[in-house]
Design a protein around this motif. Structure first.
Motif, PDB file in Angstrom:
ATOM      1  N   VAL A  81      -7.812   1.899  -1.324  1.00 42.44           N
ATOM      2  CA  VAL A  81      -7.200   3.197  -1.078  1.00 42.44           C
ATOM      3  C   VAL A  81      -8.162   4.300  -1.502  1.00 42.44           C
TER       4      VAL A  81
ATOM      5  N   SER B 250      -6.838   7.951   2.662  1.00 38.44           N
ATOM      6  CA  SER B 250      -6.873   6.901   3.690  1.00 38.44           C
ATOM      7  C   SER B 250      -6.703   5.544   3.019  1.00 38.44           C
ATOM      8  N   VAL B 251      -6.357   4.538   3.814  1.00 39.89           N
ATOM      9  CA  VAL B 251      -6.177   3.186   3.279  1.00 39.89           C
ATOM     10  C   VAL B 251      -6.908   2.186   4.169  1.00 39.89           C
TER      11      VAL B 251
ATOM     12  N   GLN C 255      -7.406  -3.888   1.269  1.00 38.34           N
ATOM     13  CA  GLN C 255      -6.479  -3.450   0.221  1.00 38.34           C
ATOM     14  C   GLN C 255      -7.137  -2.415  -0.696  1.00 38.34           C
TER      15      GLN C 255
ATOM     16  N   VAL D 181      -3.227  10.374  -1.500  1.00 40.64           N
ATOM     17  CA  VAL D 181      -3.877   9.329  -0.711  1.00 40.64           C
ATOM     18  C   VAL D 181      -4.520   9.936   0.530  1.00 40.64           C
TER      19      VAL D 181
ATOM     20  N   VAL E  89      -5.777  -1.455  -4.748  1.00 42.99           N
ATOM     21  CA  VAL E  89      -4.357  -1.110  -4.817  1.00 42.99           C
ATOM     22  C   VAL E  89      -3.749  -1.456  -6.180  1.00 42.99           C
TER      23      VAL E  89
ATOM     24  N   LEU F  41       0.815  -1.218   0.000  1.00 44.66           N
ATOM     25  CA  LEU F  41       0.000   0.000   0.000  1.00 44.66           C
ATOM     26  C   LEU F  41       0.848   1.266   0.000  1.00 44.66           C
TER      27      LEU F  41
ATOM     28  N   GLU G  57     -12.475   5.768  -4.386  1.00 43.71           N
ATOM     29  CA  GLU G  57     -11.870   4.564  -3.810  1.00 43.71           C
ATOM     30  C   GLU G  57     -11.368   3.641  -4.915  1.00 43.71           C
TER      31      GLU G  57
END
Length: 303
Positions: A246, A238-239, A244, A236, A264, A219, A261
């Motif tokens: 982002v 948030s993750v 998986q 970015v 990855v 990530l 969204e």
């Protein structure tokens, strides 16, 4: 290769290897063995098995014999005697006005020694207490100061997850844990949130550490710039480590920004060193790490 059996001497205790000799020993049976403490009654958790010589600490002691019904009766009698020994020791501690907390009492199988486990804030001068106890029990007395982790392992309890404590139910040895593991799993670094019943870092931090390390390596970090598969560039936001996914702040149209969204594998980015954005005071983390270092090794496994 060498043939061994695995033996435990207390619930969720460390597993020790012994040579079965010509005996065919199965898991669930009980054996009489010779340890550094004397003759002991042990529970077999691993039957005859061949292991590599490098995994065995030499010299390997042999099983004296399989436990008999008489041995089992002796073991049960010792458990009852331990309750009385615990009560007497508590009275003697009060008599000598010692600042110590008695946790457990344990007889060796041959009654050659009585061990008393206790906790205390500092060093305790218990020489007079030992003399007093020796005059009562007429055998060797050992008082062993243990840490809060060992105390919790003996006493048991329920964790914040609602399950019985790992150390009391199945964890045979304490696994080294660190603040880094909590950071890797994006947990709150508030000491009260990542500490167990014992006040030390939760042992379960280690359980998913390896998985999080692998997933995090795939990530981008929060604040990194990425290029999406639909040709957009963005930062970015948030993750989601386990899913998986982002969330990326992208610019659409002229100046309009939107959070989208992506998986990855839909992003292109240059892996960077992850940024530590925790808001916990360094002093709090240092205090918790110092506690971990002071705890040292378990004192319950000295066989």
């Amino acid at each position: 290769m060498i043939t061994v059996i695995g033996v435990r001497f207390r619930r969720a205790g460390k597993v020790y290897y012994f040579s079965p000799g010509k005996l065919e020993v199965k898991a669930g049976q009980h054996v009489i063995v010779e340890t550094a403490r004397g003759t002991e009654y042990g529970h077999v958790v691993m039957g005859n098995r061949e292991v590599d010589d490098s995994k065995v600490i030499q010299p390997l002691k042999s099983v004296l014999r399989m436990a008999t019904p008489e041995d089992e009766a002796t073991e049960k009698a010792n458990r009852q005697k331990e309750k009385e020994a615990f009560r007497i020791c508590l009275e003697k501690i009060r008599k000598h006005e010692l600042q110590m907390k008695l946790i457990d009492a344990e007889y060796t199988f041959d009654n050659n020694k009585v061990l008393f486990y206790f906790t205390a804030d500092g060093r305790i001068d218990f020489r007079e207490l030992v003399k007093d106890l020796a005059s009562v029990f007429k055998t060797r007395i050992e008082l062993r100061q243990i840490g809060v982790r060992d105390e919790t392992k003996i006493m048991g309890g329920v964790g914040i997850c609602g399950r019985a404590l790992c150390c009391h139910s199945y964890l045979s040895e304490f696994i080294p844990v660190s603040i880094k593991m909590a950071k890797e799993q994006n947990l709150s670094l508030n000491p009260s949130k990542i500490s167990g019943v014992c006040g030390r870092l939760m042992c379960c931090l280690k359980n998913e550490e390896e998985t999080y390390e692998v997933l995090n390596s795939k990530l981008p970090g929060i604040g990194d710039y990425v290029t999406t598969d639909d040709g957009l560039k963005g930062e970015v936001h948030s993750v989601s480590v386990l899913r998986q996914l982002v969330k990326v702040v992208v610019t659409v149209g002229k100046d309009e920004k939107e959070i989208r969204e992506y998986r990855v594998d839909q992003l292109k980015f240059r892996p960077k060193r992850r940024k530590d954005k925790s808001n916990v005071k360094d002093a709090e983390l240092k205090a918790l790490e110092d506690l971990e270092k002071r705890e040292g090794k378990s004192k319950l496994n000295d066989k």
